[in-house]
Each structure stands twice: as C-alpha cells, then as structure tokens.
Write a protein that holds these residues in place. Sequence first.
Motif, PDB file in Angstrom:
ATOM      1  N   GLY A   1       8.288   1.230   4.719  1.00 30.63           N
ATOM      2  CA  GLY A   1       7.202   0.562   5.435  1.00 30.63           C
ATOM      3  C   GLY A   1       5.907   0.484   4.647  1.00 30.63           C
ATOM      4  N   ASN A   2       4.901  -0.053   5.291  1.00 34.56           N
ATOM      5  CA  ASN A   2       3.563  -0.164   4.701  1.00 34.56           C
ATOM      6  C   ASN A   2       2.827   1.165   4.813  1.00 34.56           C
ATOM      7  N   ASN A   3       1.926   1.416   3.876  1.00 36.54           N
ATOM      8  CA  ASN A   3       1.069   2.607   3.885  1.00 36.54           C
ATOM      9  C   ASN A   3       1.875   3.906   3.866  1.00 36.54           C
ATOM     10  N   VAL A   4       2.935   3.923   3.105  1.00 42.42           N
ATOM     11  CA  VAL A   4       3.817   5.088   3.003  1.00 42.42           C
ATOM     12  C   VAL A   4       3.513   5.831   1.709  1.00 42.42           C
ATOM     13  N   LYS A   5       3.612   7.168   1.772  1.00 46.16           N
ATOM     14  CA  LYS A   5       3.525   8.002   0.573  1.00 46.16           C
ATOM     15  C   LYS A   5       4.856   8.703   0.415  1.00 46.16           C
ATOM     16  N   ILE A   6       5.410   8.618  -0.787  1.00 47.66           N
ATOM     17  CA  ILE A   6       6.677   9.266  -1.091  1.00 47.66           C
ATOM     18  C   ILE A   6       6.398  10.324  -2.148  1.00 47.66           C
ATOM     19  N   GLY A   7       6.684  11.572  -1.819  1.00 44.09           N
ATOM     20  CA  GLY A   7       6.371  12.689  -2.694  1.00 44.09           C
ATOM     21  C   GLY A   7       7.191  12.702  -3.968  1.00 44.09           C
TER      22      GLY A   7
ATOM     23  N   ASN B   1       0.831  -1.218   0.000  1.00 45.66           N
ATOM     24  CA  ASN B   1       0.000   0.000   0.000  1.00 45.66           C
ATOM     25  C   ASN B   1       0.862   1.262   0.000  1.00 45.66           C
ATOM     26  N   VAL B   2       1.877   1.266  -0.837  1.00 40.50           N
ATOM     27  CA  VAL B   2       2.812   2.389  -0.930  1.00 40.50           C
ATOM     28  C   VAL B   2       2.528   3.166  -2.209  1.00 40.50           C
ATOM     29  N   PHE B   3       2.602   4.486  -2.108  1.00 37.41           N
ATOM     30  CA  PHE B   3       2.459   5.396  -3.249  1.00 37.41           C
ATOM     31  C   PHE B   3       3.805   6.077  -3.454  1.00 37.41           C
ATOM     32  N   ILE B   4       4.345   6.002  -4.684  1.00 38.98           N
ATOM     33  CA  ILE B   4       5.629   6.627  -4.990  1.00 38.98           C
ATOM     34  C   ILE B   4       5.407   7.628  -6.114  1.00 38.98           C
ATOM     35  N   GLY B   5       5.578   8.916  -5.798  1.00 41.15           N
ATOM     36  CA  GLY B   5       5.320   9.986  -6.742  1.00 41.15           C
ATOM     37  C   GLY B   5       6.357  10.076  -7.853  1.00 41.15           C
ATOM     38  N   ALA B   6       6.013  10.806  -8.901  1.00 40.06           N
ATOM     39  CA  ALA B   6       6.843  10.944 -10.099  1.00 40.06           C
ATOM     40  C   ALA B   6       8.246  11.419  -9.760  1.00 40.06           C
ATOM     41  N   GLY B   7       9.232  10.778 -10.369  1.00 43.20           N
ATOM     42  CA  GLY B   7      10.616  11.210 -10.243  1.00 43.20           C
ATOM     43  C   GLY B   7      11.291  10.874  -8.936  1.00 43.20           C
ATOM     44  N   ALA B   8      10.620  10.167  -8.047  1.00 43.00           N
ATOM     45  CA  ALA B   8      11.242   9.810  -6.767  1.00 43.00           C
ATOM     46  C   ALA B   8      12.363   8.806  -7.000  1.00 43.00           C
ATOM     47  N   LYS B   9      13.387   8.906  -6.173  1.00 43.70           N
ATOM     48  CA  LYS B   9      14.522   7.979  -6.216  1.00 43.70           C
ATOM     49  C   LYS B   9      14.633   7.333  -4.844  1.00 43.70           C
ATOM     50  N   ILE B  10      14.546   6.031  -4.807  1.00 42.20           N
ATOM     51  CA  ILE B  10      14.694   5.274  -3.572  1.00 42.20           C
ATOM     52  C   ILE B  10      15.897   4.372  -3.788  1.00 42.20           C
TER      53      ILE B  10
ATOM     54  N   VAL C   1      12.217   4.050   6.018  1.00 39.68           N
ATOM     55  CA  VAL C   1      11.015   4.840   6.293  1.00 39.68           C
ATOM     56  C   VAL C   1      10.041   3.920   7.023  1.00 39.68           C
ATOM     57  N   SER C   2       9.535   4.370   8.164  1.00 40.98           N
ATOM     58  CA  SER C   2       8.608   3.555   8.957  1.00 40.98           C
ATOM     59  C   SER C   2       7.215   3.558   8.338  1.00 40.98           C
ATOM     60  N   ASP C   3       6.352   2.715   8.869  1.00 46.60           N
ATOM     61  CA  ASP C   3       4.974   2.586   8.376  1.00 46.60           C
ATOM     62  C   ASP C   3       4.176   3.875   8.562  1.00 46.60           C
ATOM     63  N   ASN C   4       3.181   4.064   7.700  1.00 46.24           N
ATOM     64  CA  ASN C   4       2.139   5.084   7.870  1.00 46.24           C
ATOM     65  C   ASN C   4       2.643   6.523   7.908  1.00 46.24           C
ATOM     66  N   VAL C   5       3.626   6.851   7.087  1.00 48.58           N
ATOM     67  CA  VAL C   5       4.126   8.221   7.042  1.00 48.58           C
ATOM     68  C   VAL C   5       4.172   8.714   5.604  1.00 48.58           C
TER      69      VAL C   5
END
Length: 167
Positions: A137-143, A121-130, A152-156
């Motif tokens: 973690g689970n339920n994470v949004k990356i701008g 349940n992770v969302f990774i926004g355009a152009g992000a580099k991981i 990165v911990s869960d739910n952030v």
Amino acid sequence: MHFIKEQIKFIMKNDPSIRRWYEVLLMPGFRVLFYYKIARFFYLRGFYFFSRLFCYIGRQKTGIEIHPGAIIGKNLFIDHGVGVVIGETCIIGDNVIIYQGVTLGGTGKEVCKRHPNIGSNVFIGAGAKILGNINIGNNVKIGAGSVVLKDVSDNVTVVGIPSRIVK
C-alpha cells in the motif's frame, strides 16, 4: 528535463549526505534510471536485444538491476543501490525510497504477473525481499531484512521474516 530536476530535488531532500545538486549525478541510483529509461524505450518498441543491452550496461556500471519491463513512477530514490533487483512485472508508485540489497522479485511459481506492486511514498529498508504478485500500500515502511510475501495495507510498518505489522 523536468524529470531530472524533480529527481534531484527528491534525492537531496532524502539524503543528508548530498550537499550540492551536482553530487547527485555521481550516485548509482540516479545514473541507473537513465539506463532504465533507454532500455524501457527499446522494450516498449519490441527491440528486446537493445533493451537488454542497456539493462546489462546499467547493471554493470551501478550494481543495480532494473528490468526494462518494470513500470516506475516519478521520484524513485535508490540509495547505496548495490544488489537492488527490480523484476519485469513490478510496478512502483511515486516517491519511493529503496536501500541496498532490496529484491522486488518473483517466487518462481507465477506466470505472467509475478512481481510486486509498490504504492507511493513507500520506504524499503536494506536487504528487504518483497516477493510475488502482491500489493504494498501507500505510505508503508518495510524494515531492513524483512521478507514480505503477502499484501500490505496502507499506512503501516512491517518488519521480520516473515513480515508482520508493528505499527
């Protein structure tokens, strides 16, 4: 066949521009998963040339590169996928959304496990580099445009260069 139906439902739920199920068949993010599954089949059996061949064909046809060694859970949605790169030792959980230009890669310093683990349940926004052997973690949004180099911990929600928690 069940995988295909689930995948279509997940994409339709997350992409408001899709009005009919058969439109999903035209999406590069959907099509590249077929090339990945074929490449993965050969990869797991040690036929690395054929594995790389299907990986290459998938990249040429879609602009998305998924290494056949990557482990992908159910319902990966790659939207506007051009420029997405998923490295060899990357592990991706279920129900993940990735936008264009995302890199799930290494830093060039590691040996063996060198790519990130992405939770469910992770969302990774355009152009992000991981980058690197890190855990998201689970339920994470990356701008969009974020650079993530640490766990990165869960739910952030994380944004920025380098990334920081904002929610």
